[in-house]
Design a protein around this motif. Structure first.
Motif, short mmCIF file in Angstrom:
data_model
loop_
_atom_site.label_atom_id
_atom_site.label_comp_id
_atom_site.label_asym_id
_atom_site.label_seq_id
_atom_site.Cartn_x
_atom_site.Cartn_y
_atom_site.Cartn_z
N UNK A 101 1.01 -1.27 0.00
CA UNK A 101 -0.04 -0.01 0.03
C UNK A 101 0.75 1.07 0.01
N UNK A 102 0.57 2.26 -0.87
CA UNK A 102 1.32 3.52 -1.09
C UNK A 102 0.30 4.59 -0.34
N UNK A 103 1.09 4.91 1.02
CA UNK A 103 -0.01 5.79 1.91
C UNK A 103 -0.05 7.18 1.17
N UNK A 104 0.83 7.36 0.19
CA UNK A 104 0.56 8.71 -0.47
C UNK A 104 -0.43 8.65 -1.61
N UNK A 105 -0.88 7.35 -2.19
CA UNK A 105 -1.83 7.35 -3.13
C UNK A 105 -3.36 7.38 -2.54
N UNK A 106 -3.81 8.53 -2.51
CA UNK A 106 -5.25 8.55 -2.01
C UNK A 106 -5.94 9.56 -3.14
N UNK A 107 -6.44 8.63 -4.21
CA UNK A 107 -7.15 9.25 -5.25
C UNK A 107 -8.43 10.01 -4.87
N UNK A 108 -8.73 10.98 -5.89
CA UNK A 108 -9.73 12.05 -5.41
C UNK A 108 -11.37 11.10 -5.28
N UNK A 109 -11.46 9.88 -5.96
CA UNK A 109 -12.43 9.02 -5.88
C UNK A 109 -13.66 10.08 -6.13
N UNK A 110 -13.50 10.84 -7.29
CA UNK A 110 -14.48 11.71 -7.86
C UNK A 110 -15.53 10.79 -8.85
N UNK A 111 -15.85 9.74 -8.50
CA UNK A 111 -16.37 8.80 -9.31
C UNK A 111 -18.21 8.98 -9.51
N UNK A 112 -18.55 9.24 -10.66
CA UNK A 112 -20.05 9.42 -10.59
C UNK A 112 -20.70 8.45 -10.51
N UNK A 113 -21.82 8.00 -10.02
CA UNK A 113 -22.67 6.95 -10.07
C UNK A 113 -23.92 7.19 -10.86
N UNK A 114 -24.03 6.39 -12.00
CA UNK A 114 -25.41 6.84 -12.77
C UNK A 114 -26.24 5.63 -12.86
N UNK A 115 -27.46 6.00 -13.10
CA UNK A 115 -28.49 4.91 -13.02
C UNK A 115 -29.26 4.83 -14.19
N UNK A 116 -29.53 3.88 -14.81
CA UNK A 116 -30.18 3.60 -16.28
C UNK A 116 -31.34 2.41 -16.16
N UNK A 117 -32.34 2.54 -16.82
CA UNK A 117 -33.34 1.64 -16.98
C UNK A 117 -33.27 1.41 -18.60
N UNK A 118 -33.66 0.04 -18.70
CA UNK A 118 -33.78 -0.22 -20.24
C UNK A 118 -34.57 -1.63 -20.32
N UNK A 119 -35.13 -1.89 -21.58
CA UNK A 119 -36.06 -2.99 -21.83
C UNK A 119 -35.05 -4.25 -21.86
N UNK A 120 -33.86 -4.08 -22.53
CA UNK A 120 -32.80 -5.46 -22.52
C UNK A 120 -31.49 -4.77 -22.08
N UNK A 121 -30.86 -5.46 -21.23
CA UNK A 121 -29.55 -5.26 -20.81
C UNK A 121 -28.67 -6.42 -21.58
N UNK A 122 -27.54 -6.36 -22.15
CA UNK A 122 -26.88 -7.39 -22.79
C UNK A 122 -25.59 -7.12 -22.30
N UNK A 123 -25.05 -8.33 -21.66
CA UNK A 123 -23.54 -8.36 -21.16
C UNK A 123 -22.78 -9.02 -21.81
N UNK A 124 -22.02 -8.40 -22.63
CA UNK A 124 -21.04 -8.86 -23.54
C UNK A 124 -21.19 -8.68 -24.90
N UNK A 125 -20.46 -7.90 -25.51
CA UNK A 125 -20.37 -7.61 -26.92
C UNK A 125 -19.76 -8.61 -27.98
N UNK A 126 -19.75 -9.81 -27.63
CA UNK A 126 -19.46 -10.68 -28.60
C UNK A 126 -20.22 -11.21 -29.62
N UNK A 127 -20.19 -12.12 -30.36
CA UNK A 127 -21.13 -12.61 -31.41
C UNK A 127 -22.66 -12.63 -30.87
N UNK A 128 -22.71 -13.42 -29.62
CA UNK A 128 -24.06 -13.74 -29.28
C UNK A 128 -24.67 -12.43 -28.87
#
Length: 946
Positions: free
Chosen positions: A150-177
């Motif tokens: 652990x690097x005690x000097x590495x304290x990232x700002x953690x300014x990460x947004x949390x986004x919400x979404x709704x949909x009819x269909x969620x597809x996980x994986x953009x391979x052929x299927x």
């Protein structure tokens, strides 16, 4: 392994070189490289050391399945530990270091641990280091455990947004299927979100290619993704779906280059999982040596990064998928020999030997292989032991697996509600089958995208129980076939026991390459079929997710926003000093003088005349409907259904353990309408509790919860002159004690808005709570403040209120109670003895612990006038050697009314100790205190009606 960068090909930009170091050695990669591909291109053979034996490890995979290439990366002087080199994009001027290697991976001083492997088998930590005692070895063992620093000097700002979404269909994986499913659904008008953890859509098409509908596969993939967006859908790349949670909410970590990463919370009506499959290693002696690699990974490095992983390459397989890898590497100039354990094999122009590879030659890397009592020199060995569908999300959605003999794989047995699995994740290991399944999963109309008919055949080559040599199952955790055999001999045959005894699948890769081989080995050792073994629990996250992404911006005021009174500006104008109480910013006292003097003055004035206190933060939760009385009865320790309209009753809310959770008053506004007033800091939680029981125990259509706390402002007038002041406001309500006695309320109007006047007191004096909509609060306060001087009254903050309530023995839950306090410890045992119906916490009030005669009970603690107040938290003790604590001081103040200290405390069997003098111990000093009734002021309660 003699890996090298090819002069052309791949998806890298050779015109943009990237300089970096690995374990101090200067290296050069190219834009588009991963750390792993750049290390291979620079001829780095050993990238890490194994967890237990510190054996040398090379790169095995090309993506999230990688167990070995775990590195720490330093950027601008700050180090991030435990980064997976196969998924981390290479950047310019970074310092990459291996973990578990001192001074580095290639020359680790701990390498000799492997010679002690006979003394360090699975479970050794449960059996050894017991003599002379564990502490003798603890510091050394703990110093060797873990990965990275652990690097005690590495304290990232953690300014990460949390986004919400709704949909009819969620597809996980953009391979052929996944692409076929998303495109089909989008074309029929569904709202589609397609996500993939790579930067580019295509999945296996990116390195295995092919043709679809007569076009190059990658062109088809790009067109399919474009059709999703063209029909109003969304394509999110560099995004990993790491978990399915309640109500099929899918959590997605999206990595971004120029801005903070994002956490997506997607709530689809339906999910299609097309997450592909992971290639398994074959289990053979010394299969963990650097230079042993997944065959499919070697193709990824060749096609996507233009890295040929070796010059003389042996390909050991039991299935058809490795042949295209061998042919591609041969075209790239490598000398190839295929070792296939099957008798029937696909046609090939390459050198083919139909035998099993029996071992690896070489200590720090592959130098050759053994087979059929022969040896042959190679610098790289590629293993393809079959494919394991990526079913993690499916299993988190409570899916079940079955073993498919033809595929030698565990595949989904059936769809679960709202979730469909397609493609390789469902055992469709050929391109044409994956396209058909994806098209059907997306509700496609007409024919599915067309690809040449594929063939996938496999002959299982599972670990043999009697096999000789050290055969690695889990590369990262150093679990061998012998360890699994030991677990079997010692009775750890359940998959969950096997995991914990051997640490199989407990590394950062979570067993993506090892778990199925481990199950197969235990099945063979115990004479069971693989399908009978079951699997360990598939827990999220699928990959390690940064804590900052999970937390997002939910910290400080964004995590627990400070609530503010509607009249804050008016209080500030009157000189209020603010403090936080229960998550609310409230006036603590008024005036810039000495705080103790200001607070004492406010408390004394409230006892002598009248004081105005802002009680707007107190909860005002309406329970409405035909079953409202039943719900409030069940939720409260005190029966509330017998309360008449216009009346008020004080009571407790309990946890299911019987411990007091909160207190407050309840007003009955109508036959089917109650107002629950709780502590300021518990409003949100009480709403949640009520809603929980409403949905779990009652008909939700017959009772509703409405939090009106933010709608109403409450101004409290307390003191002997409080009725005079209320009367001067001309509210048009009768205020005599016959019309408005204590613990009742009346309703009227103020400035054209509703008004509620309640006779309830937290000071022990006559008090009136005036509640109006927040829009009328300023006007009401102005009228009250204008009248205060006529009665020698004034403003009062929370600190003075704390003194007044303590003088009367009124408790604050969480301050004068603890995690064991039950209502009968507070002198409120009536409902416990009288109520026969069910309510939250009832059963726990009759346990052996609840009936313990030495329970701590709330009492007063008296000290003589002129003494200093008792320290809050000081212990009431008996005995000398050693002292034994009977309890502790919960509240302690100097009472300006009584001109002496007062205190409350929880004392063992306190009700039976009235008048007893006990010692109070604090920080090495002792004082004496007398056990007394909690109410030090007006114990008869006469001032409530004064």
């Amino acid at each position: 392994m003699t890996a090298s960068r090819l002069a052309e090909g791949g998806a890298i930009d050779r015109g943009r070189p990237l300089a970096f170091t690995f374990d101090g050695r200067p290296c050069v990669g190219a834009e588009g490289d991963s750390i792993a591909s750049a290390l291979l291109a620079n001829g780095v053979r050993i990238v890490g050391r194994s967890f237990k034996y510190r054996r040398p490890r090379g790169i095995w995979g090309a993506w999230t399945e990688e167990p070995n290439a775990i590195v720490e990366v330093a950027r601008a002087g700050r180090t991030t530990p435990n980064v997976r080199g196969t998924t981390e994009r290479l950047e310019n001027d970074v310092a990459v270091r291996s973990v578990n290697g001192i001074p580095n991976a290639a020359e680790s001083r701990a390498a000799n641990l492997d010679r002690l492997s006979a003394f360090l088998p699975a479970g050794f930590y449960y059996k050894t280091f017991l003599w002379p005692r564990w502490e003798t070895f603890e510091s050394t063992i703990r110093g060797m455990a873990g990965l990275g620093r652990i690097d005690p000097n590495n304290a990232p700002p953690a300014d990460n947004p949390i986004l919400n979404a709704h949909c009819d269909l969620l597809v996980v994986g953009a391979g052929p299927a996944g692409l076929a499913a998303a495109s089909a659904a989008a074309k029929r008008g569904a709202a589609v979100i397609l996500i993939d953890d790579h930067r580019q859509v295509g999945g296996q098409l990116l390195h295995r290619g092919g043709t679809i509908d007569g076009d190059p596969a990658l062109e088809w993939a790009e067109a399919a993704a474009a059709s999703v967006t063209a029909n109003g859908g969304r394509v999110i790349t560099s995004a990993t779906a790491f978990g399915i949670y309640d109500h099929n909410c899918v959590q997605v970590w999206q990595r971004r280059l120029s801005s903070p990463d994002v956490l997506w919370r997607i709530r689809p009506k339906r999910t299609v999982i097309g997450a592909g499959a992971i290639e398994r290693p074959l289990v053979l002696p010394d299969n963990d040596r650097p230079g042993v690699m997944s065959a499919d990974a070697a193709l990824v490095y060749l096609r996507r990064y233009a890295v040929r992983v070796g010059e003389r390459i042996a390909v050991a397989t039991n299935n058809d998928s490795a042949y295209s890898v061998a042919e591609a590497l041969a075209e790239a100039g490598a000398e190839i020999e295929i070792f296939d354990s099957r008798d029937e094999t696909p046609p090939t122009r390459l050198r083919l030997t139909r035998v099993e590879v029996e071992g690896v030659i070489g200590r720090n890397g592959v130098e050759g292989v053994r087979f059929a009592r022969a040896e042959r020199a190679f610098d790289t060995l590629l293993l393809s032991g079959g494919w394991t569908p990526t079913v993690h999300l499916y299993m988190q959605a409570r899916g079940k697996l079955r073993y498919d003999d033809a595929l030698a794989a565990l595949v989904p047995s059936a769809d679960v509600e709202g979730v469909t699995v397609a493609g390789a994740a469902n055992g469709a290991f050929t391109l044409d089958a994956a396209l058909r399944e994806g098209h059907a999963a997306g509700g496609g109309e007409g024919a599915a995208p067309n690809a040449p008919r594929g063939v996938y055949r496999i002959t299982p080559m599972w670990p043999k129980p009697d096999a000789k040599g050290r055969r690695w199952i889990d590369f990262q955790s150093d679990v061998t076939l012998n360890d699994i055999a030991l677990a079997s001999r010692e009775g750890y045959v359940s998959v969950e026991h096997l995991k914990r005894y051997t640490t199989l699948g407990m590394g950062v890769d979570q067993g993506k390459t090892s778990n199925v081989n481990g199950l197969a080995a235990m099945a063979a050792l115990t004479g069971r079929a693989i399908g009978e073994m079951g699997t360990t629990t598939y827990r999220p996250p699928f990959v390690p997710v940064p804590m900052g992404v999970i937390a997002g911006r939910r910290r400080g005021a964004l995590m627990n926003p400070l609530k503010r009174l509607p009249l804050e500006a008016e209080h500030r104008a009157d000189g209020a000093i603010f403090r936080e109480y229960g998550g609310w910013l409230r006036p603590a006292w008024y005036g810039a003088g000495d705080p103790d003097l200001m607070i004492a003055r406010e408390a004394l004035r409230a006892r002598e005349t009248v004081a105005l206190f802002d009680g707007s933060s107190l909860g005002k939760i309406e329970v409405v409907g035909p079953d409202a009385a039943k719900l409030v009865d069940f939720h409260s320790y005190n029966r509330l259904s017998t309360l008449k309209v216009g009346k008020i009753r004080y009571g407790f809310m309990l946890q299911e353990t019987g411990v007091v959770y909160d207190d407050g008053v309840t007003l009955r506004l109508g036959e089917d309408r109650f107002l629950v007033s709780c502590s300021s800091g518990h409003v949100d939680a009480v709403v949640t509790r009520l809603e929980l029981w409403r949905q779990d125990r009652f008909d939700p259509a017959r009772v509703f919860i409405h939090d009106t706390t933010a709608h109403w402002a409450t101004l409290t007038l307390s003191g002997p002159r409080s009725r005079d002041l209320v009367a001067s406001l001309d509210l048009g309500l009768p205020l005599d004690d016959q019309s408005l006695p204590h613990m009742t309320f009346a309703t009227g109007g103020f400035e054209g808005a509703p008004l509620r006047v309640a006779r309830v007191s937290f000071t022990g004096d006559r008090s009136y709570e005036l509640s109006v909509p927040c829009s009328r609060a300023r006007k009401l306060r102005e009228k009250i403040v204008a009248k205060l001087p006529e009665l020698s009254g004034g403003l009062m903050g929370s600190e003075a209120l704390m003194i007044l309530r303590a003088e009367k023995g009124y408790l604050i839950v969480g301050k004068d109670t603890d995690g064991y306090t039950m209502p009968h410890d507070l002198g409120a045992g009536g409902p416990r003895e009288q109520r026969k119906d069910e309510y939250v916490g009832k059963r726990s009030l009759f346990t052996e612990a609840a009936r313990e005669p030495r329970r701590k009970q709330l009492v007063g603690l008296g000290v003589h006038a002129g003494a200093a107040p008792l320290p809050t938290g000081a212990h009431v003790v008996i005995g000398d050697a050693p002292r034994r604590s009977l309890g502790y001081v919960t509240s302690s103040y100097m009472s300006p009314t009584l001109a002496r200290p007062i205190a409350l405390g929880l004392v063992e069997n306190g009700f039976a100790r009235m008048g007893e003098i006990l010692r109070v111990y604090h920080l090495g000093g002792e004082r004496l205190a007398t056990i007394a009734a909690a109410a030090a002021f007006d114990p008869e309660g006469k001032r409530l009606h004064a």
